[in-house]
Scaffold this motif. Structure first.
Motif, mmCIF file in Angstrom:
data_model
loop_
_atom_site.group_PDB
_atom_site.id
_atom_site.type_symbol
_atom_site.label_atom_id
_atom_site.label_comp_id
_atom_site.label_asym_id
_atom_site.label_seq_id
_atom_site.Cartn_x
_atom_site.Cartn_y
_atom_site.Cartn_z
ATOM 1 N N UNK A 223 0.887 -1.428 0.311
ATOM 2 C CA UNK A 223 0.244 -0.158 -0.267
ATOM 3 C C UNK A 223 0.967 1.271 0.110
ATOM 4 N N UNK A 224 2.146 1.280 0.434
ATOM 5 C CA UNK A 224 3.042 2.166 0.802
ATOM 6 C C UNK A 224 3.430 2.323 -0.609
ATOM 7 N N UNK A 225 3.437 1.314 -1.124
ATOM 8 C CA UNK A 225 4.587 1.757 -2.672
ATOM 9 C C UNK A 225 4.062 2.070 -3.661
ATOM 10 N N UNK A 226 1.918 1.870 -3.333
ATOM 11 C CA UNK A 226 1.372 2.611 -5.048
ATOM 12 C C UNK A 226 0.378 3.557 -4.451
ATOM 13 N N UNK A 283 -9.650 3.501 -3.758
ATOM 14 C CA UNK A 283 -9.909 1.815 -4.214
ATOM 15 C C UNK A 283 -8.914 0.795 -3.736
ATOM 16 N N UNK A 284 -7.687 0.821 -4.735
ATOM 17 C CA UNK A 284 -6.898 0.159 -3.987
ATOM 18 C C UNK A 284 -6.332 -0.005 -2.808
ATOM 19 N N UNK A 285 -6.053 1.579 -2.296
ATOM 20 C CA UNK A 285 -6.281 1.431 -0.755
ATOM 21 C C UNK A 285 -7.421 0.771 -0.171
ATOM 22 N N UNK A 286 -8.799 0.899 -0.526
ATOM 23 C CA UNK A 286 -9.517 -0.050 0.584
ATOM 24 C C UNK A 286 -9.175 -1.292 0.343
ATOM 25 N N UNK A 287 -8.974 -1.665 -1.042
ATOM 26 C CA UNK A 287 -9.028 -3.146 -0.906
ATOM 27 C C UNK A 287 -8.167 -3.679 -0.091
ATOM 28 N N UNK A 288 -7.279 -3.032 0.281
ATOM 29 C CA UNK A 288 -5.746 -2.894 0.906
ATOM 30 C C UNK A 288 -5.912 -3.098 2.689
ATOM 31 N N UNK A 289 -6.391 -2.328 2.795
ATOM 32 C CA UNK A 289 -6.940 -1.845 4.444
ATOM 33 C C UNK A 289 -7.803 -3.120 4.474
ATOM 34 N N UNK A 294 -9.093 -8.669 6.859
ATOM 35 C CA UNK A 294 -9.148 -10.309 6.312
ATOM 36 C C UNK A 294 -8.556 -11.000 7.246
ATOM 37 N N UNK A 295 -6.818 -10.245 7.260
ATOM 38 C CA UNK A 295 -5.416 -11.721 7.596
ATOM 39 C C UNK A 295 -6.068 -11.365 9.331
ATOM 40 N N UNK A 296 -6.201 -10.025 9.469
ATOM 41 C CA UNK A 296 -6.442 -10.298 11.259
ATOM 42 C C UNK A 296 -7.249 -10.990 11.868
#
Length: 303
Positions: A223-226, A283-289, A294-296
């Motif tokens: 997310x930081x890279x994008x 939208x990509x940032x929201x998907x990363x969040x 989900x991982x948590x």
């Protein structure tokens, strides 16, 4: 009497603290929703006012938007999307081995040295402005790659990926180290009790147990890279073409927005297309969040 007054005073302070926390929380929610709505309203102009299709925007490489409100140009952003994906994932490939090695060293090999020297050194990377990364990449890395590979120019996907890998390295390292520290000590003791060497314990027990946290670190780094614009735009070359190799220049979403937004006419087709790129990044940032949550959630279910 004094006890009752003290209790009332503490109760009022607790109510005040809860009220301030609640107000701040709702403010952040409202601000995020407002930003999302604003980006949605601006970004959808490409499809509603200028009548381009989502397929053209996502999959076409023809980028010639008109800088007027009459429209009639082409808004294919596939080159920028592919450039962002390629540079970011190549940056992950470069950064992950170094980040995991540093995290393991800090937590298992030499924890004392890691806490006193390596962790502060890693945290220094976080505070360095992105323009410094980009400038160092431009004056040091780009000429080095140009000379090493005998290129007509050193600005390339590889240069952008290396700069990004250095920028996301501290994020992945710090979060991965915290994930490794949180592994139950009984797993480590059990591995040693079964006769494992330290390296067998690390790659067969420790890293698999910390995997959800490590995946969270990787997603945060991605997310930081994008979202990085300035440093990438200085070393990627900003060529509107698909790269044939990682040594070719290309462009990315953030670099294109940073380069063109200042000169785009308000209400024009170019301005709308750039806002659509910003909406796509949101939208990509929201998907990363969502991926992080989900991982948590999976980590909690396995605990």
């Amino acid at each position: 009497m004094d006890g009752n007054m003290r209790q009332q005073h503490m109760f009022r302070r607790e109510i005040l603290g809860k009220s301030v926390s609640t107000i701040c929380g709702f403010f952040l929610i409202i601000l995020t929703v407002a930003i999302g709505c604003f980006l949605l309203a601006k970004g959808m102009l490409t499809f509603t006012d200028f009548h381009h299709s989502i397929g053209e925007f996502l999959f076409s490489s023809a980028w010639k938007p008109s800088d007027t409100d009459a429209g009639g140009g082409q808004v294919g952003a596939a080159i920028f999307i592919w450039g962002s994906i390629l540079t970011c994932f190549l940056a992950l490939v470069i950064a992950i081995p170094f980040s995991l090695s540093t995290a393991v060293f800090m937590t298992q090999i030499s924890p004392r040295l890691g806490e006193k020297l390596i962790r502060p050194a890693v945290e220094i990377f976080v505070g360095i402005p992105s323009v410094v990364y980009g400038w160092v990449g431009l004056v040091v890395l780009v000429p080095f790659l140009q000379k090493l590979f005998k290129l007509p120019h050193g600005q390339s996907v590889l240069a952008a990926a290396i700069v990004l890998s250095v920028m996301i390295y501290p994020t992945i390292t710090s979060v991965s180290a915290d994930a490794i520290r949180s592994v139950n000590k009984k797993y480590i003791e059990g591995a040693y009790g079964l006769g494992s060497t330290r390296w067998q314990m690390i790659y067969k027990v420790l890293l698999p147990a910390a995997l959800p946290g490590i995946l969270t670190a990787i997603v945060l780094g991605l997310a930081r890279a994008f979202g990085e614009a300035l440093a990438v735009s200085m070393v990627i070359g900003k060529m509107k073409s698909f790269p044939k190799s990682i040594l070719d220049p290309t462009n990315s979403l953030t670099a294109a927005i940073a380069s063109d937004m200042g000169g785009a006419m308000d209400g024009g087709e170019l301005n709308a297309a750039l806002w659509t790129m910003a909406l796509l990044l949101f939208i990509i940032s929201l998907l990363f969040i969502l991926m992080i949550h989900l991982i948590a959630a999976r980590k909690e279910s396995l605990a």
